[in-house]
Design a protein around this motif. Structure first.
Motif, PDB file in Angstrom:
ATOM      1  N   THR A  53       0.761  -1.554  -0.318  1.00 24.41           N
ATOM      2  CA  THR A  53      -0.451  -0.153  -0.234  1.00 24.41           C
ATOM      3  C   THR A  53       1.256   1.269   0.085  1.00 24.41           C
ATOM      4  O   THR A  53       0.504   2.600  -0.991  1.00 24.41           O
ATOM      5  N   GLU A  76       2.052   1.961  -3.573  1.00 24.03           N
ATOM      6  CA  GLU A  76       1.182   2.662  -3.816  1.00 24.03           C
ATOM      7  C   GLU A  76       1.277   3.944  -4.130  1.00 24.03           C
ATOM      8  O   GLU A  76       0.709   4.637  -5.473  1.00 24.03           O
ATOM      9  N   ASN A 100       1.056   7.017  -6.616  1.00 22.32           N
ATOM     10  CA  ASN A 100       0.330   7.967  -6.188  1.00 22.32           C
ATOM     11  C   ASN A 100       1.359   9.576  -6.424  1.00 22.32           C
ATOM     12  O   ASN A 100       0.657  10.230  -7.078  1.00 22.32           O
ATOM     13  N   LYS A 148     -14.494  17.556   1.796  1.00 23.30           N
ATOM     14  CA  LYS A 148     -14.833  16.317   1.758  1.00 23.30           C
ATOM     15  C   LYS A 148     -15.032  15.414   2.742  1.00 23.30           C
ATOM     16  O   LYS A 148     -15.119  14.272   3.270  1.00 23.30           O
ATOM     17  N   LEU A 188      -5.111   4.313   0.215  1.00 25.87           N
ATOM     18  CA  LEU A 188      -5.389   4.644  -1.801  1.00 25.87           C
ATOM     19  C   LEU A 188      -7.002   5.007  -2.310  1.00 25.87           C
ATOM     20  O   LEU A 188      -7.681   5.138  -3.108  1.00 25.87           O
ATOM     21  N   ARG A 189      -7.470   5.084  -1.291  1.00 26.70           N
ATOM     22  CA  ARG A 189      -9.555   5.026  -1.310  1.00 26.70           C
ATOM     23  C   ARG A 189      -9.932   6.446  -1.170  1.00 26.70           C
ATOM     24  O   ARG A 189     -10.415   7.739  -1.942  1.00 26.70           O
ATOM     25  N   TYR A 190      -9.950   7.158  -0.058  1.00 30.37           N
ATOM     26  CA  TYR A 190     -10.679   8.200   0.667  1.00 30.37           C
ATOM     27  C   TYR A 190      -9.917   9.347   1.439  1.00 30.37           C
ATOM     28  O   TYR A 190     -10.241  10.072   0.395  1.00 30.37           O
ATOM     29  N   ARG A 191      -9.187   9.133   1.901  1.00 34.10           N
ATOM     30  CA  ARG A 191      -7.705  10.366   1.761  1.00 34.10           C
ATOM     31  C   ARG A 191      -6.366   9.831   1.473  1.00 34.10           C
ATOM     32  O   ARG A 191      -5.385   8.651   1.553  1.00 34.10           O
ATOM     33  N   THR A 192      -6.631  10.117  -0.492  1.00 30.38           N
ATOM     34  CA  THR A 192      -5.568   9.226  -0.925  1.00 30.38           C
ATOM     35  C   THR A 192      -4.100  10.784  -0.858  1.00 30.38           C
ATOM     36  O   THR A 192      -4.620  11.833  -0.239  1.00 30.38           O
ATOM     37  N   ASN A 252      -3.338  12.567  -3.540  1.00 31.69           N
ATOM     38  CA  ASN A 252      -3.263  13.313  -5.239  1.00 31.69           C
ATOM     39  C   ASN A 252      -4.258  14.491  -5.017  1.00 31.69           C
ATOM     40  O   ASN A 252      -5.002  14.933  -4.324  1.00 31.69           O
TER      41      ASN A 252
END
Ligand SMILES: [Fe+2]
Length: 243
Positions: free
Chosen positions: A23, A26, A30, A175, A203-207, A209
């Motif tokens: 994770t 990943e 990102n 968010k 990787l999903r909610y708090r990323t 990006n």
């Protein structure tokens, strides 16, 4: 576009951030894809209900060294900087005196969080203590504290004391709900914010990006402001410069 992200939970297996090395890698990929040239690994330190306390020491550096080596082997370009998100609590004095705190990239800037229901009086007392120990508190996401929803102008006092403020990208985008969004907007419009960061946990909610945050700041405030919050001031902090 270049971004420096000084608040991430990318160090695997130590808090509620990256749950494993895969994770973490990943998340770092990102970061690369989001034009992040450097990011600080800032695990929760001294925070209840976490797998580890994450005080500064040999264990932290060992884990960070491993992540850096794995990231290099995976071709990650973003530089991984040292740091922590220190939860200011009853044992704050002990932590500071024992040298268990770690500033961002080894500087005087100490990313500091409070419990969500903290009072302004308790904040003031902790921030003063940190300043007395020659750190500059960088208060993590005040826009998410109830006391700041009630009185966002209270942040002025922290700045007058010599502290600085980090807001979280997700709050700017709405968010974390309306209260955090309104508070973040107030802090930005009143020029009370030093940096924005992802506070990425996975990787999903708090990323991590931050491109959408950069774009949002550019469109709704100004491109110059986006660059200041996501590159220039984070860079100055990493260099231990005065903001
Ligand atoms: Fe955090």
């Amino acid at each position: 576009m270049k971004i420096i992200d000084l608040h991430t939970h990318v160090l695997p297996g130590v808090d509620d951030g990256a749950d494993c090395l895969q994770t973490a890698l990943e998340m770092l990929k990102n970061a690369d894809a989001s034009h992040v040239i450097a990011l600080a690994a800032t695990p929760h330190c001294n925070c209840p209900n976490m797998p580890r306390s994450n005080f500064y020491g040999e264990e932290y550096m060992k884990r960070l060294g491993l992540l850096r080596r794995e990231a290099a082997a995976a071709g990650i370009e973003a530089k991984i900087l040292t740091g922590m998100e220190l939860r200011a609590g009853d044992n704050l004095k002990l932590i500071l005196e024992q040298g268990w705190a770690l500033g961002l990239n080894g500087t005087r800037y100490l990313l500091t969080e409070f419990r969500p229901d903290v009072s302004l009086a308790a904040c003031r007392e902790s921030l003063q203590l940190i300043l007395e120990h020659n750190y500059i508190p960088l208060v993590a996401h005040p826009e998410r504290y109830g006391a700041i929803w009630q009185n966002p102008a209270a942040v002025n006092e922290w700045l007058d004391m010599g502290c600085h403020v980090q807001i979280t990208g997700g709050s700017i985008l709405g968010k974390f709900g309306r209260d955090s969004w309104v508070a973040a907007d107030y802090l930005i419009k009143n020029d009370l914010v030093a940096i924005a960061a992802s506070d990425a946990h996975g990787l999903r909610y708090r990323t991590n990006n931050l491109i959408s945050v950069y774009d949002h700041l550019s469109i709704h405030y100004s491109p110059r402001y986006a660059k200041m919050l996501l590159l220039q001031n984070p860079y100055a902090i990493c260099q231990n410069e005065t903001l």
